[in-house]
Design an enzyme around this catalytic site. Structure first.
Site, PDB file in Angstrom:
ATOM      1  N   ASP A 143       0.711   5.373   1.739  1.00 20.67           N
ATOM      2  CA  ASP A 143       0.063   6.051   2.864  1.00 20.67           C
ATOM      3  C   ASP A 143      -0.700   7.290   2.410  1.00 20.67           C
ATOM      4  OD1 ASP A 143       1.130   4.163   4.528  1.00 20.67           O
ATOM      5  OD2 ASP A 143       2.709   5.449   5.347  1.00 20.67           O
ATOM      6  N   HIS A 170       0.851  -1.192   0.000  1.00 23.34           N
ATOM      7  CA  HIS A 170       0.000   0.000   0.000  1.00 23.34           C
ATOM      8  C   HIS A 170       0.887   1.243   0.000  1.00 23.34           C
ATOM      9  CE1 HIS A 170       1.222  -0.420   4.184  1.00 23.34           C
ATOM     10  NE2 HIS A 170       0.892   0.857   4.376  1.00 23.34           N
ATOM     11  N   ARG A 185       5.621  -8.875  16.135  1.00 22.92           N
ATOM     12  CA  ARG A 185       6.328  -7.640  15.791  1.00 22.92           C
ATOM     13  C   ARG A 185       5.468  -6.457  16.193  1.00 22.92           C
ATOM     14  NH1 ARG A 185       6.079  -3.991  11.341  1.00 22.92           N
ATOM     15  NH2 ARG A 185       8.068  -2.969  10.884  1.00 22.92           N
ATOM     16  N   HIS A 205       4.715  -0.014  -0.017  1.00 22.27           N
ATOM     17  CA  HIS A 205       5.448  -0.784   0.990  1.00 22.27           C
ATOM     18  C   HIS A 205       4.507  -1.796   1.636  1.00 22.27           C
ATOM     19  CE1 HIS A 205       3.851   2.915   2.812  1.00 22.27           C
ATOM     20  NE2 HIS A 205       3.781   2.283   3.973  1.00 22.27           N
TER      21      HIS A 205
END
Length: 336
Positions: A210, A208, A274, A264
């Site tokens: 941002d 995607h 994570r 990304h």
């Protein structure tokens, strides 16, 4: 820790079944190279300002991503924030989906993707997406609230400074961000990526871009963030002292494609969880995004690439596309 996990398997049973036997796509997570993102020491703005600004501009043009050190957020704040974040995400799942969880507004706690049409659109992750108003109401977790406030105070100032530096290069009115990006229009997102039983089939977060001017990210040392450059995926090696900065869609439109909002993703891991924290520097809904043309520091272009639009219009289009397809389309919707 099963009781804390969102019910991914049960909810997406059909999509999991559909994915069985399918070969991995071209975006196979094994086809990745490691990269060293441009690393910029922001203390140099006080010593060799012009050189440092050139480094920021070059990274924004060529990578759309860079890392900064001496950014002003203390290691203590980052460590406490990560510890407190873990405590919240390790609460029972049933508590996290309660209507008044942590006294937050509706839809602050998020997981999965109810609009997904195939497994790769399901983020194998959970998140708390917070407005500044939300943060001020978090009385149940006072240490988390105070640490978030400490982080946001620095992140907001840093984002504004970086945006103003980039706007100088575009010859954009220096007061634009002061006038259009008040503190209460930006967002904080805390992310947890649980271990995934089949990391080759599901992303932690799908590819995607941002919907912001800038995004400031702090990630733990597990790794998993990847970006696309020149048609290849690159793994971003974590740096415990750095914040990752990336250009968002609004700055790409603002710069008439001079600065890049890069696709990304976060890949899943089978063994460990994570955590990351992202600050999205956004304008007010009525802020107008208009392309800057023919600036000497950018490649000359004959005319604006994008039509003028408000941030509200952009968000509405993103929601419409996600509702229809399970995925974001983004800036291409606003091409002239």
């Amino acid at each position: 820790m099963d009781h804390i996990e969102p019910p991914f398997r049960e909810t997406y049973k059909t999509l999991l079944h559909k994915s069985d036997g399918e070969e991995d796509e071209d975006e196979n997570i094994l086809m990745v190279e490691e990269c060293d993102l441009p690393l910029i020491d922001l203390s140099q703005l006080n010593v060799e300002r012009d050189k440092c600004i050139k480094q920021i501009a070059q990274a924004a043009r060529e990578w759309g991503f860079f890392q900064v050190v001496n950014h002003g957020v203390s290691q203590e704040v980052l460590h406490i924030l990560q510890d407190e974040q873990k405590k919240v995400f390790h609460l029972p799942f049933q508590k996290k989906i309660e209507d008044n969880f942590l006294n937050l507004s509706a839809n602050s706690y998020r997981w999965g993707n109810s609009k997904a049409t195939y497994l790769r659109q399901v983020p194998w992750s959970e998140a708390l997406h917070l407005s500044l108003t939300d943060i001020s109401r978090m009385d149940e977790c006072k240490r988390l609230r105070s640490t978030i406030e400490a982080f946001v105070t620095v992140a907001a100032s840093l984002a504004k400074s970086l945006a103003e530096i980039l706007s100088q290069i575009l010859d954009i009115k220096s007061t634009y961000f002061q006038e259009n990006c008040p503190p209460n229009t930006s967002y904080l997102r805390m992310n947890r990526y649980p271990p995934c039983p089949f990391p080759s089939k599901a992303f932690g977060f799908m590819p995607h871009t941002d919907s912001s001017f800038l995004t400031l990210l702090y990630q733990d040392q597990v790794g998993g963030l990847q970006l696309m450059k020149d048609g290849k995926w690159f793994h971003v090696k974590p740096n415990p002292h750095a914040l990752v900065i990336n250009i968002g869609d609004l700055f790409q439109a603002f710069s008439n494609n001079g600065f890049k909002s890069i696709k990304h993703r976060v890949v899943s891991t089978q063994e460990v969880e994570r955590f990351s924290v992202a600050y999205f520097y956004c304008p007010s809904n009525d802020a107008v995004i208009e392309s800057s043309c023919n600036k000497p520091s950018l490649a000359p272009v004959p005319a604006a690439v994008y039509k003028q639009f408000s941030f509200r219009e952009y968000q509405q289009q993103v929601r419409k596309d996600v509702e229809a397809t399970g995925d974001k389309v983004g800036l291409s919707r606003f091409l002239l």
